[in-house]
Structures are given as structure tokens and as C-alpha cells.
Write an enzyme that holds these catalytic residues in place. Structure first.
Site, PDB file in Angstrom:
ATOM      1  N   GLY A   9     -21.657  26.338  24.308  1.00 13.46           N
ATOM      2  CA  GLY A   9     -21.781  25.207  25.238  1.00 13.46           C
ATOM      3  C   GLY A   9     -22.800  24.213  24.690  1.00 13.46           C
ATOM      4  N   GLY A  12     -26.073  25.962  23.572  1.00 14.24           N
ATOM      5  CA  GLY A  12     -25.861  26.815  22.394  1.00 14.24           C
ATOM      6  C   GLY A  12     -25.713  25.978  21.126  1.00 14.24           C
ATOM      7  CG  ASN A 102     -30.004  26.843  34.545  1.00 17.74           C
ATOM      8  OD1 ASN A 102     -31.133  26.685  34.094  1.00 17.74           O
ATOM      9  ND2 ASN A 102     -29.050  25.928  34.424  1.00 17.74           N
ATOM     10  CE  LYS A 181     -33.847  24.503  34.023  1.00 16.86           C
ATOM     11  NZ  LYS A 181     -33.053  25.028  32.969  1.00 16.86           N
ATOM     12  CG  ASN A 189     -28.572  21.876  38.633  1.00 17.82           C
ATOM     13  OD1 ASN A 189     -29.653  21.328  38.460  1.00 17.82           O
ATOM     14  ND2 ASN A 189     -28.029  22.633  37.710  1.00 17.82           N
ATOM     15  CG  ASN A 199     -31.161  15.102  36.612  1.00 19.50           C
ATOM     16  OD1 ASN A 199     -30.115  15.290  37.225  1.00 19.50           O
ATOM     17  ND2 ASN A 199     -31.486  15.779  35.530  1.00 19.50           N
ATOM     18  CB  SER A 248     -25.846  21.725  33.679  1.00 18.25           C
ATOM     19  OG  SER A 248     -26.550  22.375  34.704  1.00 18.25           O
ATOM     20  CD  GLU A 260     -25.427  27.765  34.888  1.00 19.93           C
ATOM     21  OE1 GLU A 260     -25.729  28.810  34.301  1.00 19.93           O
ATOM     22  OE2 GLU A 260     -26.091  26.722  34.794  1.00 19.93           O
TER      23      GLU A 260
HETATM   24  O1  PAF Z   1     -29.081  22.248  34.829  1.00 17.14           O
HETATM   25  C1  PAF Z   1     -29.617  21.171  34.500  1.00 17.14           C
HETATM   26  O2  PAF Z   1     -29.039  20.105  34.467  1.00 17.14           O
HETATM   27  C2  PAF Z   1     -31.071  21.234  34.058  1.00 17.14           C
HETATM   28  O3  PAF Z   1     -31.465  22.566  34.099  1.00 17.14           O
HETATM   29  C3  PAF Z   1     -32.041  20.370  34.875  1.00 17.14           C
HETATM   30  C4  PAF Z   1     -33.449  20.836  34.596  1.00 17.14           C
HETATM   31  C5  PAF Z   1     -31.771  20.419  36.350  1.00 17.14           C
HETATM   32  C6  PAF Z   1     -32.020  18.945  34.382  1.00 17.14           C
HETATM   33  O4  PAF Z   1     -30.787  18.318  34.479  1.00 17.14           O
END
Ligand code: PAF
Length: 298
Positions: A9, A12, A102, A181, A189, A199, A248, A260
């Protein structure tokens, strides 16, 4: 020191490109097609509008070469980990492992493996995958890393050599680091995915900001050991540092991939349930993301 990176991904591919500048490195992908594409074309990295190609050795994850790695960086999504456990179980005890997921679900996976040196890490870089062997770097920051089991010495040469190009920052407490995190992922997210926002907009749009505060309040109620003030500051710092990025979760939705959400919000919902804590805002965003996942996949 030979280093493997498991997972093709965005993260990676990014780690493989950076690590391969300093160490013999192999990218282990889920599909043979992606391994062939990476080997044939290299990985294209677009950063600040400029593309660059990096040659990377790539193999499918079942390849026996994985056993020869001194360190394996596991860059799979949380929901891909169960399928990888048999592969990790076949690796020697001496292979050091760094988990980049995550959420918190991988804590159990790390506990049940036999490897002596196991580390958890959280990534603060902003990277998007734009093709099988293409990524776009939206923002560079750092990777936080903590010992789960074993000793820092096992990978100190790796951390030291990567210091200038791609910093890893040692953290003393793996649980606090993962919670920090997790809190960022819980707040940033789902909201960015539902609102189709960057963000940074969570800070600049006062209505979105209120929603972010509300979600964080519920998160902090579930994890009462988490220091609320420090935690909220850290989320704002991450929103600021990645202000122009898509999260993400938003990228996964747009690409029609699973998100996720279960590893992130689902985990918090089940902790809230165990402790009888009401989390209505988290319930709402969970179902909204699940619904969006369905419509985007169709
Ligand atoms: O998943 C994500 O996108 C990242 O972990 C984060 C820190 C929220 C920044 O976009």
C-alpha cells in the site's frame, strides 16, 4: 542488515523506497502482479509535483526470501493482519518485527508471536497510493517507535542510519503512543471521510471543529487513563502538520477499498460497550462510514 517491507500500500511502498536508499531491501506484496510491476517499472514517487523512479526488489509475501531478512517492517492494514499471521509464524525468532498498523488490534497479534524483538510504530507521513507502483508524498513528518518486547539495540543501527533521511523517534510507552495515534485516527479519519474534507479543514471550519471536539470527548471518556489536554493538542498538531492531506479513510473510500473503520472506531465502540459508556457520536460516524463503504464499493 537486510530489511523486508511487507505490504504494497502507500505506506509500504514509501517505506520500501526510503529504506532501500540505505539498506538492501525487499518489498513483499500480496499479489505476484504487484511484485512484477514494482520489479519491472520501479516505484514512482511524486513529491512537490516532481516524479522520480526508484528501483526496488519485490517478491510476493510467500517467498522464502522473507526468512533471510534481519528486520521486517509490517505495513499491512489491520484487517489484512490475520491472513499474514501464518507467514509471520514461520519466520525465525531472530527476525526483528516493526508493526505500523493504525488501531490497537495488532497488540494481540504481537503478543502471540515468538519473535524476540518486536516494535510498534505510528506513521505521521502523509502518502497516497496512485497506482500499483506509484505514490504521492503529500507531507513528510516522522515515525514514532516503541519497544513492545526485546531491546532497542536490535534495530539501533537501522534507526541511526535512517535518522537524517527518514526519522524514527523513540517513544518510551508503546501503549500511550498507540492511543495517541488511535485518538487522531478516531477523530480525523471518519470526519474527513464523511465530510469529504482535508485534515486541515477540521481546524479551520468551526462547525467541523465542534464535531471533532465532540468525537474526542467520547474517545477520552472511554480511555480515562489518556491525558485529555495533551491528547487534544496532539490531534490538532497532526491536523496542522497534514492540513492539505486526505486521510487514509477518505482515500480508501474514494478508491472503493475497505476502510479501517472497524480497527479504529469499531475497537473504541467495543471498549465503550465493555465499560458501559455511551458514545452516540462515535456510533453515528461508525455507521455513516460503513454505509459510505457500501455505496463506494458498488
Ligand atoms: O490515517 C491517516 O490518514 C493518518 O494516520 C492521519 C494521521 C490521520 C493523517 O491523515
Amino acid at each position: 542488515m537486510k530489511i523486508g517491507i511487507m505490504g504494497g500500500g502507500a505506506i509500504g511502498l514509501f517505506f520500501a523506497v526510503e529504506i532501500a536508499q540505505e539498506f538492501p531491501a525487499v518489498l513483499f506484496t500480496k499479489t505476484i502482479e504487484q511484485a512484477n510491476a514494482v520489479t519491472a517499472q520501479g516505484v514512482e514517487v511524486r513529491e512537490k509535483g516532481k516524479p522520480a523512479i526508484y528501483s526496488i526488489q519485490a517478491k510476493p509475501s510467500e517467498d522464502a526470501l522473507m526468512k533471510e531478512m534481519d528486520l521486517l517492517v509490517i505495513a499491512l492494514k489491520q484487517y489484512q493482519l490475520p491472513a499474514a499471521i501464518p507467514i509471520l509464524e514461520r519466520l525465525p525468532k531472530e527476525t526483528a518485527l516493526i508493526f505500523l498498523q493504525n488501531g490497537m488490534g495488532h497488540v494481540e497479534v504481537m503478543d502471540c508471536l515468538k519473535q524476540k524483538n518486536v516494535f510498534a510504530a505510528t506513521v505521521e507521513h502523509g502518502v497516497l497510493r496512485t497506482g500499483a507502483a506509484q505514490i504521492e508524498v503529500k507531507g513528510r513528518s516522522r515515525t514514532n517507535i516503541a519497544v513492545v518486547r526485546g531491546s532497542r539495540n536490535a534495530i539501533s543501527r537501522f534507526i541511526e542510519k535512517m535518522r537524517d533521511r527518514f526519522p524514527f523517534v523513540w517513544r518510551d510507552d508503546a501503549k500511550w503512543m498507540l492511543l495517541e495515534k488511535l485518538s487522531a485516527n478516531v477523530v480525523i479519519n471518519p470526519l474527513t471521510a464523511i465530510l469529504n474534507s482535508t485534515n486541515g479543514e477540521l481546524l479551520t471550519n468551526k462547525h467541523y471543529f465542534r464535531l471533532a471536539q465532540e468525537i474526542f470527548k467520547e474517545f477520552a471518556a472511554v480511555f480515562s487513563e489518556y491525558e485529555t489536554e495533551k491528547g487534544w493538542e496532539s490531534i490538532q498538531r497532526i491536523c496542522q502538520a497534514t492540513s492539505g492531506n486526505c486521510s487514509s479513510m477518505l482515500s480508501d473510500l474514494k478508491a472503493g477499498r475497505p476502510t479501517e473503520v472497524d480497527a479504529i472506531i469499531g475497537f473504541v465502540l467495543s471498549e465503550a460497550d465493555k465499560n458501559g459508556i455511551a458514545v452516540p457520536a462515535l456510533q453515528t460516524v461508525y455507521h455513516m462510514v460503513k454505509g459510505l463503504e457500501k455505496t463506494h464499493a458498488e
